[in-house]
Write a protein that holds these residues in place. Structure first.
Motif, mmCIF file in Angstrom:
data_model
loop_
_atom_site.group_PDB
_atom_site.id
_atom_site.type_symbol
_atom_site.label_atom_id
_atom_site.label_comp_id
_atom_site.label_asym_id
_atom_site.label_seq_id
_atom_site.Cartn_x
_atom_site.Cartn_y
_atom_site.Cartn_z
ATOM 1 N N LYS A 6 9.912 6.152 -7.843
ATOM 2 C CA LYS A 6 9.246 5.196 -6.755
ATOM 3 C C LYS A 6 9.091 3.693 -6.905
ATOM 4 O O LYS A 6 9.043 2.844 -6.038
ATOM 5 C CB LYS A 6 7.894 5.755 -6.473
ATOM 6 C CG LYS A 6 6.924 5.675 -7.580
ATOM 7 C CD LYS A 6 5.603 6.346 -7.181
ATOM 8 C CE LYS A 6 4.593 6.182 -8.381
ATOM 9 N NZ LYS A 6 3.236 6.662 -8.196
ATOM 10 N N ILE A 7 9.087 3.339 -8.467
ATOM 11 C CA ILE A 7 9.209 2.072 -8.681
ATOM 12 C C ILE A 7 10.273 1.175 -8.141
ATOM 13 O O ILE A 7 10.386 0.269 -7.572
ATOM 14 C CB ILE A 7 9.111 1.708 -10.272
ATOM 15 C CG1 ILE A 7 7.616 2.132 -11.032
ATOM 16 C CG2 ILE A 7 9.534 0.398 -10.636
ATOM 17 C CD1 ILE A 7 7.493 1.926 -12.152
ATOM 18 N N ASP A 45 0.125 2.157 -0.783
ATOM 19 C CA ASP A 45 1.281 2.406 -0.928
ATOM 20 C C ASP A 45 2.164 0.873 -0.787
ATOM 21 O O ASP A 45 3.036 0.537 -1.830
ATOM 22 C CB ASP A 45 2.057 3.126 -0.069
ATOM 23 C CG ASP A 45 1.672 4.835 -0.356
ATOM 24 O OD1 ASP A 45 1.157 4.949 -1.363
ATOM 25 O OD2 ASP A 45 1.701 5.436 0.540
ATOM 26 N N ALA A 46 1.827 -0.177 -0.205
ATOM 27 C CA ALA A 46 2.652 -1.323 -0.035
ATOM 28 C C ALA A 46 2.327 -2.236 -1.356
ATOM 29 O O ALA A 46 3.188 -2.981 -1.606
ATOM 30 C CB ALA A 46 2.355 -1.770 1.215
ATOM 31 N N THR A 47 1.103 -2.219 -1.501
ATOM 32 C CA THR A 47 0.431 -3.083 -2.433
ATOM 33 C C THR A 47 1.153 -2.332 -3.845
ATOM 34 O O THR A 47 1.417 -3.363 -4.704
ATOM 35 C CB THR A 47 -1.112 -3.072 -2.362
ATOM 36 O OG1 THR A 47 -1.683 -3.266 -1.244
ATOM 37 C CG2 THR A 47 -1.616 -3.887 -3.718
ATOM 38 N N TYR A 52 4.844 -3.096 -8.318
ATOM 39 C CA TYR A 52 6.052 -2.604 -9.174
ATOM 40 C C TYR A 52 7.326 -3.431 -9.227
ATOM 41 O O TYR A 52 7.849 -3.683 -9.980
ATOM 42 C CB TYR A 52 6.375 -1.407 -8.447
ATOM 43 C CG TYR A 52 5.492 0.028 -8.797
ATOM 44 C CD1 TYR A 52 4.725 -0.021 -9.803
ATOM 45 C CD2 TYR A 52 5.397 1.005 -7.858
ATOM 46 C CE1 TYR A 52 3.565 1.027 -9.727
ATOM 47 C CE2 TYR A 52 4.614 1.922 -7.864
ATOM 48 C CZ TYR A 52 3.785 1.989 -8.978
ATOM 49 O OH TYR A 52 2.921 3.143 -9.187
ATOM 50 N N SER A 53 7.246 -4.209 -8.142
ATOM 51 C CA SER A 53 8.121 -5.223 -7.962
ATOM 52 C C SER A 53 8.087 -6.145 -8.829
ATOM 53 O O SER A 53 9.068 -7.179 -9.342
ATOM 54 C CB SER A 53 8.460 -5.891 -6.403
ATOM 55 O OG SER A 53 7.321 -6.959 -6.255
ATOM 56 N N CYS A 54 6.976 -6.614 -9.436
ATOM 57 C CA CYS A 54 6.526 -7.536 -10.380
ATOM 58 C C CYS A 54 7.077 -7.083 -11.612
ATOM 59 O O CYS A 54 7.406 -7.759 -12.695
ATOM 60 C CB CYS A 54 4.970 -7.782 -10.669
ATOM 61 S SG CYS A 54 4.402 -8.559 -9.129
ATOM 62 N N ASP A 128 -5.662 -1.697 2.848
ATOM 63 C CA ASP A 128 -6.481 -0.395 2.843
ATOM 64 C C ASP A 128 -6.510 0.764 1.956
ATOM 65 O O ASP A 128 -5.390 0.705 1.200
ATOM 66 C CB ASP A 128 -5.956 0.554 4.055
ATOM 67 C CG ASP A 128 -6.087 -0.548 5.428
ATOM 68 O OD1 ASP A 128 -6.825 -1.332 5.453
ATOM 69 O OD2 ASP A 128 -5.404 -0.221 6.466
ATOM 70 N N ASN A 129 -7.438 1.352 1.574
ATOM 71 C CA ASN A 129 -7.396 2.498 0.698
ATOM 72 C C ASN A 129 -7.140 1.856 -0.890
ATOM 73 O O ASN A 129 -6.700 2.679 -1.640
ATOM 74 C CB ASN A 129 -6.519 3.592 1.026
ATOM 75 C CG ASN A 129 -6.492 4.047 2.616
ATOM 76 O OD1 ASN A 129 -7.663 4.486 2.758
ATOM 77 N ND2 ASN A 129 -5.406 4.236 3.062
ATOM 78 N N VAL A 130 -7.713 0.741 -1.107
ATOM 79 C CA VAL A 130 -7.662 0.343 -2.415
ATOM 80 C C VAL A 130 -9.078 0.108 -2.667
ATOM 81 O O VAL A 130 -9.816 -0.653 -2.168
ATOM 82 C CB VAL A 130 -6.894 -1.027 -2.224
ATOM 83 C CG1 VAL A 130 -6.917 -1.778 -3.723
ATOM 84 C CG2 VAL A 130 -5.152 -0.876 -1.887
#
Length: 641
Positions: A6-7, A45-47, A52-54, A128-130
């Motif tokens: 998923k990363i 999920d987007a965050t 992970y992109s970092c 959201d949801n964070v």
């Protein structure tokens, strides 16, 4: 260890939507926000995908680790025609104009820009949801990455610009930082690691392997301080007049490297090593890979114990232990790696494996490339079965007889390769050795460097052109014990995490610190932790002489245990031994390239490797791209370029 699919999947989305915002030039770190940028943090999920992109700069650094600049060592050589990065460095061909392709500068500063972008918006976009706990951990991971990327830059370039925050695109170039004093860089990186460690778990679940931990923070901090205490950066820098011309480090002026040795730096590094080991063992649940775990894997693979001149069962199990150490994962019982990275690049495997392993359905030979060739220095600097260097072991063969047949069941095995320690047989291979038990379509492969036949591993320029072994020696480290090439052309090569840092290194780091603060017994104790696991006789104070010092022992143990893991490049430089070990005329092997189908005597001769190796003091650091220096009036080029 970056085994999370998923990363890769989530970060690829961010690479498309965010990395297009990031310039190659570190002076233009973050261009204007794109219209759809808010979507990158719309929910949890987007965050996470953004986070992970970092991390993606880490696999980029180690994508093909044998062919990166830090492969420029005396451990091995490759065919000159490869033209790999480490060859440019070894030949002193790195220049400011070709820097971008070979150094970590662009990759690390680009990823720092990605990190700063994350930090700038995590509290602004309200995904959201964070939860606040999520944000705290994620910010700590970014702080870890900030330290990690700066550490990579520091190791390669010495004093570097410290970029620790978002920099607007409209910032005047005169306001961009120049290089900071080396010690200030060290202090900053260590602080970032410490700050990150406060809010990170000591270990993570299997599903989260590859994410930052407090254990990784403390371990990497210890390495940073070890390097900083070493002669190159602690009073012996070879360019004492090199300093900034414009930019000044607050409190340090234009000076870039201290000219005075500070012994207290060793004590500081020692304290960091103690902290790292305590955390790794007690909370991080790190432990040296052991025989019990190795034997489970060997039995599952249905492999026999290798036989080396009648060695006992424990010795043979140690050989397999060390083979599995570098080829297994945490889910398989290997908890030694503290922080690692997995890549999809199989070149590090194929470049080592000999060719002519088996025949495909058309009768043509298949296998590896055989290009990665350990040097004679490597083969003679792993220990004997008595735990000593061959030329220092009175029970070993005289040096004048090393290239003679050892009189074993395979007469091609020379005396240099007999009566050696388990790591030698685990990680090195040679003429007459069984490279793998099932590698040849389920059958063993006995290396035949004298044969150019389809199932021979010797010199054959008409068939393999540039993929010919250069020294007569073969690497087996990182090659799984059950590797198999099938006659249908397939193979079972698997990728496992490359250990950026593992527990054994920490013991060796601490041993070096103890040696430099004068605590002989504790230094030996740490060396012996590593030697005992490897099946090598332990050291005592009686082994220390004026001609074979404690630091000699530290360096020798690091050479063997960490061979091929990217440490030697930095070790030779920080110890300031590179001029002696990397100079022209130093690289040797057997007579592997002179004749097709040589005789035993023709092959077993020492030959200088005909490549333009050289040393120049400017090679202590990589150059910065000419465009970077041109664009930033505060930036000073590395000395000698």
């Amino acid at each position: 260890m970056f085994s999370l699919n998923k990363i890769k999947k989530m970060s690829m989305v961010l690479l498309l939507s965010v990395f297009v915002l990031t310039s190659c030039n570190y002076l233009d770190i973050v261009p204007p926000q794109a219209p759809d940028f808010d979507d990158t943090m719309k929910d949890r999920d987007a965050t996470l995908g953004f986070l992970y992109s970092c991390y993606t700069g880490i696999p980029a650094i180690y994508f093909d680790w044998f062919c990166q600049y830090f492969g420029a060592t005396d451990e091995y050589v490759e065919p000159q025609l490869y033209g790999h990065r480490e060859q440019f460095v070894s030949y002193n061909q790195m220049t400011p104009s070709n820097h971008t392709e070979f150094g970590p500068w662009t990759n690390c500063y680009n990823n720092l820009g990605q990190c700063h972008l994350f930090m700038k918006y995590i509290d602004v976009l309200h995904p959201d949801n964070v939860s606040e706990a999520d944000k705290t951990r994620w910010k700590a991971e970014i702080k870890f990455l900030e330290a990690f990327y700066h550490m990579q830059l520091l190791n390669a370039y010495g004093p570097i610009p410290l970029v620790d925050h978002y920099i607007p695109q409209n910032t005047a170039k005169t306001d961009f930082p120049g290089r900071s004093h080396y010690d200030v860089c060290v202090d900053s990186i260590c602080k970032w690691y410490d700050d990150a460690a406060e809010h990170l778990p000591a270990t993570v679940s299997v599903e989260e392997l590859g994410r930052a931990t407090s254990t990784a923070c403390k371990a990497l901090k210890a390495r940073v301080l070890l390097y900083a205490a070493s002669p190159l950066w602690n009073g012996s820098f070879p360019y004492p007049n090199w300093e900034n011309t414009v930019y000044e480090t607050p409190g340090r002026g234009k000076e870039l490297v201290s000219r005075i040795a500070v012994p207290a730096k060793w004590q500081k590094a020692l304290e960091a090593c103690n902290e790292a080991i305590d955390l790794a063992v007690n909370e991080g649940k790190r432990e040296l890979f052991d025989i019990a775990s190795s034997e489970v894997l060997r039995n599952n693979d249905q492999l026999s114990l290798p036989d080396y001149n009648g060695a006992d069962e424990t010795f043979r199990k140690k050989v397999m232990l060390m083979r599995y150490l570098m080829t297994t994962t945490e889910t398989e019982g290997n908890k030694e790696t503290i922080f690692g990275v997995i890549t999809t690049e199989v070149n590090p495997m194929l470049i080592s494996i000999p060719h002519g392993v088996t025949l495909n359905g058309s009768g043509n030979p298949i296998g590896g490339w055989a290009g990665m060739s350990p040097t004679l220095y490597t083969m003679s600097h792993f220990f004997t079965a008595d735990g000593k260097l061959p030329e220092r072991d009175g029970n070993f063969y005289p040096k004048a007889d090393w290239l003679q047949s050892a009189g074993l069941s395979n007469a091609n095995i020379i005396k240099l390769h007999d009566k050696r320690e388990p790591r030698f047989y685990a990680w090195m291979s040679f003429d007459g050795d069984v490279y793998g038990e099932v590698i040849s379509n389920g059958d063993p492969l006995t290396v035949n460097m004298l044969s150019a036949a389809r199932l021979g591993q010797g010199y054959n320029p008409s068939r393999y052109q540039r993929d010919n072994n250069q020294t007569g020696f073969i690497n087996r480290k990182f090659i799984q014990p059950n590797i198999k090439f099938r006659q249908d052309g397939g193979n079972n090569i698997r990728m496992v995490p490359f250990p950026i840092i593992r527990l054994a290194e920490l013991y060796l780091d601490r041993a070096e610190c103890y040696a430099n603060v004068g605590n002989v017994q504790k230094a030996l104790d740490d060396l012996n932790v590593v030697r005992k696991r490897a099946g090598v006789p332990l050291l005592t104070t009686a082994d220390i002489t004026t001609s074979h010092t404690l630091m000699d022992m530290v360096r020798e143990e690091r050479f063997v245990e960490l061979w091929g893991e990217g440490h030697r490049y930095y070790d030779l430089r920080r110890w300031m031994l590179a001029p002696d070990y990397l100079k022209a005329g130093r690289f040797e092997g057997l007579n592997a390239l002179e004749k097709v189908n040589p005789s035993f005597t023709e092959f077993n001769q020492i030959k200088h490797i005909d490549q333009p190796f050289q040393w120049n003091d400017r090679m202590y650091m990589l150059p910065i791209a000419a465009s970077e220096v041109y664009n930033d009036p505060n930036l000073r080029q590395s000395p000698g370029y």
